[in-house]
Scaffold this motif. Structure first.
Motif, PDB file in Angstrom:
ATOM      1  N   PHE A  69       0.848  -1.193   0.000  1.00 43.00           N
ATOM      2  CA  PHE A  69       0.000   0.000   0.000  1.00 43.00           C
ATOM      3  C   PHE A  69       0.882   1.240   0.000  1.00 43.00           C
ATOM      4  N   ALA A  70       0.435   2.242  -0.714  1.00 43.14           N
ATOM      5  CA  ALA A  70       1.072   3.560  -0.669  1.00 43.14           C
ATOM      6  C   ALA A  70      -0.029   4.598  -0.850  1.00 43.14           C
ATOM      7  N   GLY A  71      -0.049   5.574   0.031  1.00 40.85           N
ATOM      8  CA  GLY A  71      -1.040   6.632  -0.068  1.00 40.85           C
ATOM      9  C   GLY A  71      -0.505   7.918   0.518  1.00 40.85           C
ATOM     10  N   ALA A  72      -0.934   9.035  -0.043  1.00 40.37           N
ATOM     11  CA  ALA A  72      -0.489  10.335   0.462  1.00 40.37           C
ATOM     12  C   ALA A  72      -1.611  11.351   0.352  1.00 40.37           C
ATOM     13  N   GLN A  86     -12.311  27.793   9.789  1.00 38.43           N
ATOM     14  CA  GLN A  86     -12.599  28.311   8.452  1.00 38.43           C
ATOM     15  C   GLN A  86     -11.355  28.364   7.557  1.00 38.43           C
ATOM     16  N   ARG A  87     -10.254  27.815   8.049  1.00 38.37           N
ATOM     17  CA  ARG A  87      -9.038  27.792   7.226  1.00 38.37           C
ATOM     18  C   ARG A  87      -9.267  26.954   5.975  1.00 38.37           C
ATOM     19  N   ARG A  88      -8.602  27.358   4.887  1.00 37.44           N
ATOM     20  CA  ARG A  88      -8.733  26.629   3.626  1.00 37.44           C
ATOM     21  C   ARG A  88      -7.376  26.102   3.183  1.00 37.44           C
ATOM     22  N   PHE A  89      -7.426  25.014   2.415  1.00 35.76           N
ATOM     23  CA  PHE A  89      -6.228  24.362   1.909  1.00 35.76           C
ATOM     24  C   PHE A  89      -6.466  23.920   0.472  1.00 35.76           C
ATOM     25  N   THR A  90      -5.402  23.849  -0.286  1.00 37.44           N
ATOM     26  CA  THR A  90      -5.442  23.141  -1.553  1.00 37.44           C
ATOM     27  C   THR A  90      -4.789  21.793  -1.263  1.00 37.44           C
ATOM     28  N   TYR A  91      -5.297  20.736  -1.862  1.00 40.08           N
ATOM     29  CA  TYR A  91      -4.793  19.419  -1.483  1.00 40.08           C
ATOM     30  C   TYR A  91      -4.832  18.437  -2.646  1.00 40.08           C
ATOM     31  N   ALA A  92      -4.119  17.345  -2.452  1.00 40.50           N
ATOM     32  CA  ALA A  92      -4.151  16.226  -3.395  1.00 40.50           C
ATOM     33  C   ALA A  92      -4.107  14.938  -2.589  1.00 40.50           C
ATOM     34  N   LEU A  93      -4.820  13.960  -3.062  1.00 45.03           N
ATOM     35  CA  LEU A  93      -4.822  12.631  -2.472  1.00 45.03           C
ATOM     36  C   LEU A  93      -4.407  11.681  -3.578  1.00 45.03           C
ATOM     37  N   THR A  94      -3.416  10.833  -3.317  1.00 44.91           N
ATOM     38  CA  THR A  94      -2.965   9.902  -4.333  1.00 44.91           C
ATOM     39  C   THR A  94      -2.606   8.549  -3.735  1.00 44.91           C
ATOM     40  N   ASP A  96      -0.956   6.620  -6.141  1.00 42.53           N
ATOM     41  CA  ASP A  96       0.060   6.299  -7.138  1.00 42.53           C
ATOM     42  C   ASP A  96       1.386   6.088  -6.403  1.00 42.53           C
ATOM     43  N   ARG A  97       1.869   4.865  -6.399  1.00 41.22           N
ATOM     44  CA  ARG A  97       3.044   4.512  -5.599  1.00 41.22           C
ATOM     45  C   ARG A  97       4.245   5.405  -5.907  1.00 41.22           C
ATOM     46  N   ASP A  98       4.496   5.689  -7.176  1.00 40.59           N
ATOM     47  CA  ASP A  98       5.648   6.525  -7.531  1.00 40.59           C
ATOM     48  C   ASP A  98       5.512   7.939  -6.956  1.00 40.59           C
ATOM     49  N   LEU A  99       4.313   8.514  -7.044  1.00 45.02           N
ATOM     50  CA  LEU A  99       4.097   9.854  -6.479  1.00 45.02           C
ATOM     51  C   LEU A  99       4.222   9.839  -4.956  1.00 45.02           C
ATOM     52  N   VAL A 100       3.689   8.798  -4.338  1.00 40.18           N
ATOM     53  CA  VAL A 100       3.779   8.682  -2.876  1.00 40.18           C
ATOM     54  C   VAL A 100       5.233   8.558  -2.447  1.00 40.18           C
ATOM     55  N   LEU A 101       6.010   7.757  -3.163  1.00 41.19           N
ATOM     56  CA  LEU A 101       7.434   7.618  -2.833  1.00 41.19           C
ATOM     57  C   LEU A 101       8.180   8.938  -3.021  1.00 41.19           C
ATOM     58  N   ASP A 102       7.818   9.699  -4.055  1.00 35.61           N
ATOM     59  CA  ASP A 102       8.424  11.029  -4.235  1.00 35.61           C
ATOM     60  C   ASP A 102       8.100  11.936  -3.043  1.00 35.61           C
ATOM     61  N   ALA A 103       6.850  11.909  -2.598  1.00 42.38           N
ATOM     62  CA  ALA A 103       6.453  12.728  -1.450  1.00 42.38           C
ATOM     63  C   ALA A 103       7.187  12.278  -0.183  1.00 42.38           C
ATOM     64  N   ALA A 104       7.320  10.972  -0.008  1.00 42.40           N
ATOM     65  CA  ALA A 104       8.040  10.456   1.163  1.00 42.40           C
ATOM     66  C   ALA A 104       9.501  10.883   1.124  1.00 42.40           C
ATOM     67  N   ARG A 105      10.132  10.786  -0.036  1.00 47.07           N
ATOM     68  CA  ARG A 105      11.534  11.221  -0.163  1.00 47.07           C
ATOM     69  C   ARG A 105      11.678  12.705   0.177  1.00 47.07           C
ATOM     70  N   ALA A 106      10.704  13.496  -0.244  1.00 52.51           N
ATOM     71  CA  ALA A 106      10.763  14.935   0.041  1.00 52.51           C
ATOM     72  C   ALA A 106      10.735  15.180   1.549  1.00 52.51           C
ATOM     73  N   LEU A 107       9.880  14.471   2.282  1.00 54.87           N
ATOM     74  CA  LEU A 107       9.829  14.655   3.735  1.00 54.87           C
ATOM     75  C   LEU A 107      11.057  14.071   4.422  1.00 54.87           C
ATOM     76  N   LEU A 108      11.597  13.016   3.875  1.00 58.42           N
ATOM     77  CA  LEU A 108      12.775  12.392   4.486  1.00 58.42           C
ATOM     78  C   LEU A 108      13.972  13.343   4.537  1.00 58.42           C
TER      79      LEU A 108
END
Length: 114
Positions: A69-72, A86-94, A96-108
């Motif tokens: 499983f991979a999710g972000a 009332q705060r607002r955000f722009t967001y994405a839910l994915t 896609d394993r490759d995108l999730v791994l990219d996001a994980a690498r960014a936080l790492l």
């Protein structure tokens, strides 16, 4: 592996801390990032204190990577003023394993500096 950023330590509530501590029993790594966060905010969870001017402070992220499983969920604060609810955000839910791994690498980068 579970990586999450909460902007500020106050958003890592006691209820969330309990959940993350529970997750840490089965995960190889559980790390949370926020301003004013202690190194071990709760048993089994590694804390990373962000400087108040860190660009990651404008984001909320929850990234899960496992063998099957991979999710972000990644979100950017739109910097609204006014009541908290009332705060607002722009967001994405994915999932896609490759995108999730990219996001994980960014936080790492905050966890294991290059």
């Amino acid at each position: 592996m579970l990586l999450a950023s909460f902007q500020e330590a106050r958003h890592f509530t006691p209820a969330t801390a309990r959940r993350y501590s529970t997750y840490s029993r089965d995960a190889a790594l559980v790390t949370v990032l926020a301003t004013e966060l202690p190194g071990a905010p709760v048993d089994g969870v590694r804390g990373i204190a962000l400087p108040s001017d860190d660009p990651l402070r404008g984001e909320w992220n929850v990234i899960v990577v496992g063998p099957h499983f991979a999710g972000a969920l990644v979100a950017r604060d739109l910097a609204d003023t006014g009541p908290e609810e009332q705060r607002r955000f722009t967001y994405a839910l994915t999932y896609d394993r490759d995108l999730v791994l990219d996001a994980a690498r960014a936080l790492l980068q905050w966890i294991v500096p290059t």
